[in-house]
Design a protein around this motif. Structure first.
Motif, mmCIF file in Angstrom:
data_model
loop_
_atom_site.group_PDB
_atom_site.id
_atom_site.type_symbol
_atom_site.label_atom_id
_atom_site.label_comp_id
_atom_site.label_asym_id
_atom_site.label_seq_id
_atom_site.Cartn_x
_atom_site.Cartn_y
_atom_site.Cartn_z
ATOM 1 N N ILE A 40 0.855 -1.200 0.000
ATOM 2 C CA ILE A 40 0.000 0.000 0.000
ATOM 3 C C ILE A 40 0.890 1.249 0.000
ATOM 4 N N GLY A 41 0.336 2.365 -0.455
ATOM 5 C CA GLY A 41 1.090 3.624 -0.484
ATOM 6 C C GLY A 41 2.332 3.486 -1.356
ATOM 7 N N GLY A 42 3.454 3.908 -0.791
ATOM 8 C CA GLY A 42 4.706 3.832 -1.529
ATOM 9 C C GLY A 42 5.101 2.409 -1.875
ATOM 10 N N SER A 43 4.476 1.445 -1.247
ATOM 11 C CA SER A 43 4.819 0.054 -1.522
ATOM 12 C C SER A 43 3.995 -0.548 -2.656
ATOM 13 N N SER A 57 6.418 -4.429 2.076
ATOM 14 C CA SER A 57 6.095 -3.541 3.190
ATOM 15 C C SER A 57 7.383 -3.199 3.926
ATOM 16 N N LYS A 58 7.686 -1.920 3.966
ATOM 17 C CA LYS A 58 8.932 -1.530 4.628
ATOM 18 C C LYS A 58 8.865 -1.844 6.125
ATOM 19 N N SER A 59 7.760 -1.432 6.745
ATOM 20 C CA SER A 59 7.629 -1.680 8.184
ATOM 21 C C SER A 59 7.362 -3.160 8.452
ATOM 22 N N THR A 97 2.130 -3.246 8.225
ATOM 23 C CA THR A 97 0.962 -2.463 7.794
ATOM 24 C C THR A 97 -0.261 -3.377 7.618
ATOM 25 N N GLY A 155 8.921 5.258 1.582
ATOM 26 C CA GLY A 155 7.998 4.577 0.664
ATOM 27 C C GLY A 155 7.787 5.316 -0.648
ATOM 28 N N ARG A 156 7.518 6.613 -0.571
ATOM 29 C CA ARG A 156 7.152 7.345 -1.794
ATOM 30 C C ARG A 156 8.348 7.615 -2.693
ATOM 31 N N GLN A 199 0.975 11.005 -4.082
ATOM 32 C CA GLN A 199 1.562 10.569 -2.818
ATOM 33 C C GLN A 199 2.896 11.262 -2.584
ATOM 34 N N GLU A 206 2.386 13.620 0.578
ATOM 35 C CA GLU A 206 3.009 13.129 1.811
ATOM 36 C C GLU A 206 4.286 13.896 2.121
ATOM 37 N N GLN A 222 6.315 11.562 7.497
ATOM 38 C CA GLN A 222 4.875 11.509 7.245
ATOM 39 C C GLN A 222 4.145 11.267 8.564
HETATM 40 O O1 PA5 Z 1 5.414 6.642 1.862
HETATM 41 C C1 PA5 Z 1 5.179 6.033 2.883
HETATM 42 O O2 PA5 Z 1 6.014 5.932 3.793
HETATM 43 C C2 PA5 Z 1 3.856 5.316 3.090
HETATM 44 O O3 PA5 Z 1 2.917 5.600 2.127
HETATM 45 C C3 PA5 Z 1 4.101 3.826 3.080
HETATM 46 O O4 PA5 Z 1 4.651 3.468 1.846
HETATM 47 C C4 PA5 Z 1 2.821 3.045 3.342
HETATM 48 O O5 PA5 Z 1 2.217 3.480 4.517
HETATM 49 C C5 PA5 Z 1 3.123 1.574 3.431
HETATM 50 O O6 PA5 Z 1 4.039 1.339 4.457
HETATM 51 P P1 PA5 Z 1 4.835 -0.013 4.536
HETATM 52 O O7 PA5 Z 1 5.687 -0.127 3.325
HETATM 53 O O8 PA5 Z 1 5.628 0.088 5.798
HETATM 54 O O9 PA5 Z 1 3.824 -1.123 4.593
#
Ligand code: PA5
Length: 444
Positions: free
Chosen positions: A81-84, A139-141, A144, A202-203, A282, A286, A414
């Protein structure tokens, strides 16, 4: 000479010719913050070097994994999701023809885990059906909620179809090098893993394994993508505003913002650039929307949206400015055919190419919107090939980072993204969030 052509020739009514030069000192300061790491968020600048300073062994593994997936899977379910996910989906859309997945026998990359829609996931499970598939969970973290749930669901399907051992060979993980639940699971199960560097948010991660594996699975050349980004990295370093179009973009945004143009609309004239705007939203939103300030990033797809948003842009609240991504050479063109009788009144267009018509529409819109009080800038790209996209990605990454520093914020954090998560966890009853949940339930 930069590869993209940044056209600001229609800004004259809104920006005095001295104003760009007057930004130079501020731009120099922002450049120093970015390049020397003296600005806020300096730990998150590793994306700057990604096109040149990356793990070559890992890059080769990405290509090998992509080749295997293309051979043994009808679908790659890319979960993030998001940057991922935004960068990968954007690149796949831009680099392929609008209908490629319907026409070809290729592996189709499908994105999941970017919403909590039960309909979407159950329909996707049905769509995949009994076909061969693999999973890339990103997913970086590693914690999520949206991707974690989708991964659990698709992993169950994978194990049910192939058994535990083969399922493990079809799971590809892109996550932190050391920490997070996903990393722990990957270590326990021996899943092939790719690393998201600590210093890449992420972004800003599309040119890392986050974007590269799904993009490679789509059949696009990640070598060419990186080559374009590499040239952009080399060319877009000069702080001199007369020489650096990415910095010019940042400076003009700042000038316009301070004049009350607080909403930027990123526009295109090609349907497969729609996701480019989603990725950019994004990146810009962000990065810049904090401390109660920042340009609001929005988008429009033309000429389609001229028939919905066009009225507002022409005559609504005058806080808008537009940045157009204009493709100079389409992948294919068609000609308006001749007809025996001119009953539809299109005789004047007979023999003209549709791309010529599209370009005339663009030119007409730029002048109309400028006349209506909306500043318009254009980024011309020569084509929709990997090299150009790599260049364009880097152009906007640098432009937005400089823009953030010009506006006095940390472009790389963010903090606001966490607020909804805390509430959601409280309401879901996640251990550790019970008190928040009790409090919120009283308010509902
Ligand atoms: O840009 C960001 O940091 C966020 O949009 C993340 O990419 C997003 O919340 C997903 O996070 P993660 O990659 O830890 O699952």
């Amino acid at each position: 000479m930069a590869y993209v052509n940044f056209d600001t020739s229609k800004l004259g009514k809104f920006v005095h010719e001295n104003e760009l030069g007057e930004m130079q000192a501020m731009v120099n300061a922002a450049d120093e913050q970015l390049r020397k790491g003296t600005g806020a968020g300096s730990d998150f600048r590793d994306w700057l070097d990604l096109p040149t300073n990356y793990d070559h062994e890992e890059f080769d593994r990405i290509k090998q994994a992509a080749a295997k997936i293309r051979k043994d899977s009808k679908f790659l379910i890319a979960i993030g999701i998001g940057g991922s996910y935004l960068g990968a989906q954007m690149a796949i859309d831009v680099l392929h023809n609008n209908f490629y997945t319907r026409n070809q026998d290729d592996t189709q990359v499908i994105f999941a885990g970017n919403s909590l829609s039960s309909s979407y996931l159950s329909e996707l499970l049905d769509y995949v059906g009994d076909a061969d598939f693999s999973i890339n969970v990103i997913s970086k973290s590693g914690t999520t909620t949206e991707p974690a749930i989708a991964f659990r669901i698709f992993r169950e399907k994978l194990v049910a179809k192939y058994g535990e051992k083969e399922a493990n060979s079809r799971i590809y993980v892109t996550t932190d090098k050391k920490q997070g639940a996903l990393k722990r699971e990957a270590d326990v199960n021996g899943w092939e893993s790719f690393v998201i560097l600590d210093g890449v948010g992420g972004r800003y991660s599309v040119l890392s394994p986050v974007g590269l594996l799904p993009i490679a699975v789509s059949g696009a050349s990640i070598d060419d993508l990186m080559a374009g980004a590499r040239d952009a990295q080399n060319e877009l370093t000069d702080p001199d505003l007369t020489k650096n179009p990415a910095y010019q973009y940042a400076a003009y945004r700042n000038i316009l913002y301070r004049k009350g143009f607080t909403t930027e609309i990123l526009e295109n004239y090609e349907p497969n650039l729609r996701m480019f705007a989603e990725w950019w939203k994004q990146l810009a939103g962000e990065s810049e929307g904090k401390d109660q300030k920042g340009i609001y990033p929005s988008s429009a797809n033309f000429t389609t949206d001229l028939h919905s948003l066009g009225q507002y842009i022409q005559e609504g609240l005058r806080n808008l400015f537009e940045t157009v991504i204009k493709l100079d050479t389409p992948n294919a063109d068609v000609t308006v055919p001749s007809a025996e009788k001119d009953l539809d009144g299109l005789g004047y267009l007979e023999g003209k190419s549709l791309d010529w018509v599209n370009t005339k529409a663009y030119e007409g819109v730029v002048l109309a919107h400028t006349d209506g009080g909306v500043p318009v800038m254009t980024v011309h790209i020569p084509d929709e090939k990997e090299y150009s996209l790599g260049y364009l990605i880097y152009f906007f990454e640098v432009g937005i980072a400089i823009s953030g520093y010009l506006n006095g914020i940390n472009p790389f954090n963010q903090p606001g993204v966490e607020a909804y998560k805390k509430n959601m966890f409280g309401l879901l009853g996640k251990p550790g969030f019970e008190e928040i949940g009790d409090e919120l339930n009283k308010r509902l």
